[in-house]
Enzyme design. Structure first.
Site, PDB file in Angstrom:
ATOM      1  N   LYS A  40      -6.674   3.555 -10.965  1.00  0.00           N
ATOM      2  CA  LYS A  40      -6.028   2.261 -10.704  1.00  0.00           C
ATOM      3  C   LYS A  40      -6.447   1.348 -11.857  1.00  0.00           C
ATOM      4  O   LYS A  40      -7.643   1.128 -12.068  1.00  0.00           O
ATOM      5  CB  LYS A  40      -6.518   1.749  -9.351  1.00  0.00           C
ATOM      6  CG  LYS A  40      -6.217   0.304  -9.069  1.00  0.00           C
ATOM      7  CD  LYS A  40      -5.541   0.099  -7.749  1.00  0.00           C
ATOM      8  CE  LYS A  40      -5.117  -1.358  -7.638  1.00  0.00           C
ATOM      9  NZ  LYS A  40      -4.024  -1.574  -6.716  1.00  0.00           N
ATOM     10  N   GLU A 113      -2.303   4.518  -9.113  1.00  0.00           N
ATOM     11  CA  GLU A 113      -1.736   3.410  -8.328  1.00  0.00           C
ATOM     12  C   GLU A 113      -1.647   2.193  -9.227  1.00  0.00           C
ATOM     13  O   GLU A 113      -2.636   1.827  -9.888  1.00  0.00           O
ATOM     14  CB  GLU A 113      -2.606   3.060  -7.110  1.00  0.00           C
ATOM     15  CG  GLU A 113      -1.962   1.933  -6.276  1.00  0.00           C
ATOM     16  CD  GLU A 113      -2.882   1.251  -5.269  1.00  0.00           C
ATOM     17  OE1 GLU A 113      -3.956   1.784  -4.954  1.00  0.00           O
ATOM     18  OE2 GLU A 113      -2.495   0.152  -4.813  1.00  0.00           O
ATOM     19  N   GLY A 114      -0.495   1.537  -9.245  1.00  0.00           N
ATOM     20  CA  GLY A 114      -0.329   0.315 -10.029  1.00  0.00           C
ATOM     21  C   GLY A 114      -0.991  -0.873  -9.350  1.00  0.00           C
ATOM     22  O   GLY A 114      -1.792  -0.728  -8.414  1.00  0.00           O
TER      23      GLY A 114
HETATM   24  N1  LIG Z   1       1.478   4.330   6.792  1.00  0.00           N
HETATM   25  C1  LIG Z   1       0.523   3.386   7.007  1.00  0.00           C
HETATM   26  N2  LIG Z   1      -0.459   3.617   7.889  1.00  0.00           N
HETATM   27  C2  LIG Z   1      -1.423   2.692   8.116  1.00  0.00           C
HETATM   28  N3  LIG Z   1      -1.470   1.487   7.520  1.00  0.00           N
HETATM   29  C3  LIG Z   1      -0.490   1.208   6.635  1.00  0.00           C
HETATM   30  C4  LIG Z   1       0.540   2.134   6.316  1.00  0.00           C
HETATM   31  N4  LIG Z   1       1.348   1.578   5.384  1.00  0.00           N
HETATM   32  C5  LIG Z   1       0.837   0.365   5.129  1.00  0.00           C
HETATM   33  N5  LIG Z   1      -0.266   0.117   5.872  1.00  0.00           N
HETATM   34  C6  LIG Z   1      -1.101  -1.103   5.898  1.00  0.00           C
HETATM   35  O1  LIG Z   1      -0.416  -2.154   5.220  1.00  0.00           O
HETATM   36  C7  LIG Z   1      -1.323  -2.934   4.458  1.00  0.00           C
HETATM   37  C8  LIG Z   1      -0.928  -2.897   2.993  1.00  0.00           C
HETATM   38  O2  LIG Z   1      -1.067  -1.564   2.512  1.00  0.00           O
HETATM   39  P1  LIG Z   1      -1.700  -1.248   1.097  1.00  0.00           P
HETATM   40  O3  LIG Z   1      -1.534   0.222   0.880  1.00  0.00           O
HETATM   41  O4  LIG Z   1      -3.056  -1.794   0.972  1.00  0.00           O
HETATM   42  O5  LIG Z   1      -0.684  -2.090   0.160  1.00  0.00           O
HETATM   43  P2  LIG Z   1      -0.705  -2.324  -1.425  1.00  0.00           P
HETATM   44  O6  LIG Z   1      -1.540  -1.251  -2.028  1.00  0.00           O
HETATM   45  O7  LIG Z   1       0.730  -2.248  -1.815  1.00  0.00           O
HETATM   46  O8  LIG Z   1      -1.252  -3.701  -1.612  1.00  0.00           O
HETATM   47  C9  LIG Z   1      -2.710  -2.362   4.682  1.00  0.00           C
HETATM   48  O9  LIG Z   1      -3.344  -3.075   5.701  1.00  0.00           O
HETATM   49  C10 LIG Z   1      -2.407  -0.930   5.115  1.00  0.00           C
HETATM   50  O10 LIG Z   1      -3.434  -0.414   5.857  1.00  0.00           O
HETATM   51 MG   LIG Z   2      -3.235  -1.355  -3.218  1.00  0.00          MG
END
Ligand SMILES: Nc1ncnc2c1ncn2[C@@H]1O[C@H](COP(=O)(O)OP(=O)(O)O)[C@@H](O)[C@H]1O
Ligand SMILES: [Mg+2]
Length: 217
Positions: A40, A113-114
């Site tokens: 990342k 991951e971006g």
């Molecule tokens: N399939 C999933 N199962 C459980 N939690 C999810 C899922 N998809 C998104 N979330 C929840 O949504 C929120 C944002 O996800 P995250 O992966 O951290 O986003 P990003 O990396 O795009 O900022 C987090 O709280 C994450 O746990």
């Molecule tokens: Mg993230």
């Protein structure tokens, strides 16, 4: 830089599920017996409670990389990387970033991951999209399943293809069971208008990677 197989996970924005999708991809590959690394370019918001992105990615991949090897730039404030770096009195160096990204590729597979979406700046002139281009792997785009996602997802696909980036798949996350009519329609509409494969990822128990279903773009 396409000597190692892998993917670059981006998203329609921030908090749309990039880390969860990247973690699920890494876990799927690791469960096949492959040695998986993660990367990342910058982690921001470390001052906020909870598991940081690089920590969840490491746990999912089961890799032995250090914080520094996974994420060479790490900042406390939840700001865009270019601003978080500036607030820390430094500047992100794209050359150093690419060298670290290449070092992370010392594995069977690597999942990148971006940060935020494709047009987020790492420096004032070097965007996440430029890094994705320099890494040269296909994109997987995380997006939410609900209202508003058609526009955000198609804009992201357009921004990717304008830079000649390949879009391997969209992943709608977390996908509700059962999906509503809107969510089902969003999936079909993005597939048709975006001419792209659209996958779904159910709500995962993030504490237990062994319980996650496989995710194969
Ligand atoms: N399939 C999933 N199962 C459980 N939690 C999810 C899922 N998809 C998104 N979330 C929840 O949504 C929120 C944002 O996800 P995250 O992966 O951290 O986003 P990003 O990396 O795009 O900022 C987090 O709280 C994450 O746990
Ligand atoms: Mg993230």
């Amino acid at each position: 830089m396409t000597t190692v197989e892998g993917v670059f996970v981006t998203g329609t924005g921030t908090e749309v599920g990039k880390t969860v999708v990247a973690a699920a991809l890494a876990r799927t590959l690791a469960a096949e017996g492959l040695r998986v690394n993660v990367f990342k370019p910058a982690v921001t918001g470390l001052e906020e409670p909870g598991e940081a992105d690089h920590e969840l990615l490491r746990r999912a991949a089961g890799c032995g990389q250090s914080d520094e090897e996974i994420a060479p730039y790490r900042y406390q404030p939840p700001a865009s990387p270019h601003l978080a770096a500036k607030l820390a009195g430094e500047e992100i160096d794209p050359k150093r970033l690419l060298a670290a990204a290449r070092a992370a590729a010392d594995a069977d597979r690597v999942v990148y991951e971006g940060v935020g979406g494709l047009l987020v700046p790492l420096t004032e002139t070097y965007l996440i999209r430029d890094l994705a281009h320099d890494i040269g792997l296909p994109l997987v785009i995380a997006a939410s399943p609900g209202l508003g996602t058609i526009n955000h997802t198609l804009l992201t696909i357009a921004a990717a293809r304008a830079a000649k980036l390949e879009v391997a798949a969209i992943v709608l996350t977390p996908w509700p069971e059962p999906p509503s009519e809107i969510e089902r329609s969003n999936r079909e509409t993005i597939e048709a208008l975006g001419q792209v494969k659209v996958l779904t990822l159910p709500q995962l128990d993030l504490a237990d990677p062994d319980s996650w279903p496989a995710l194969r773009p």
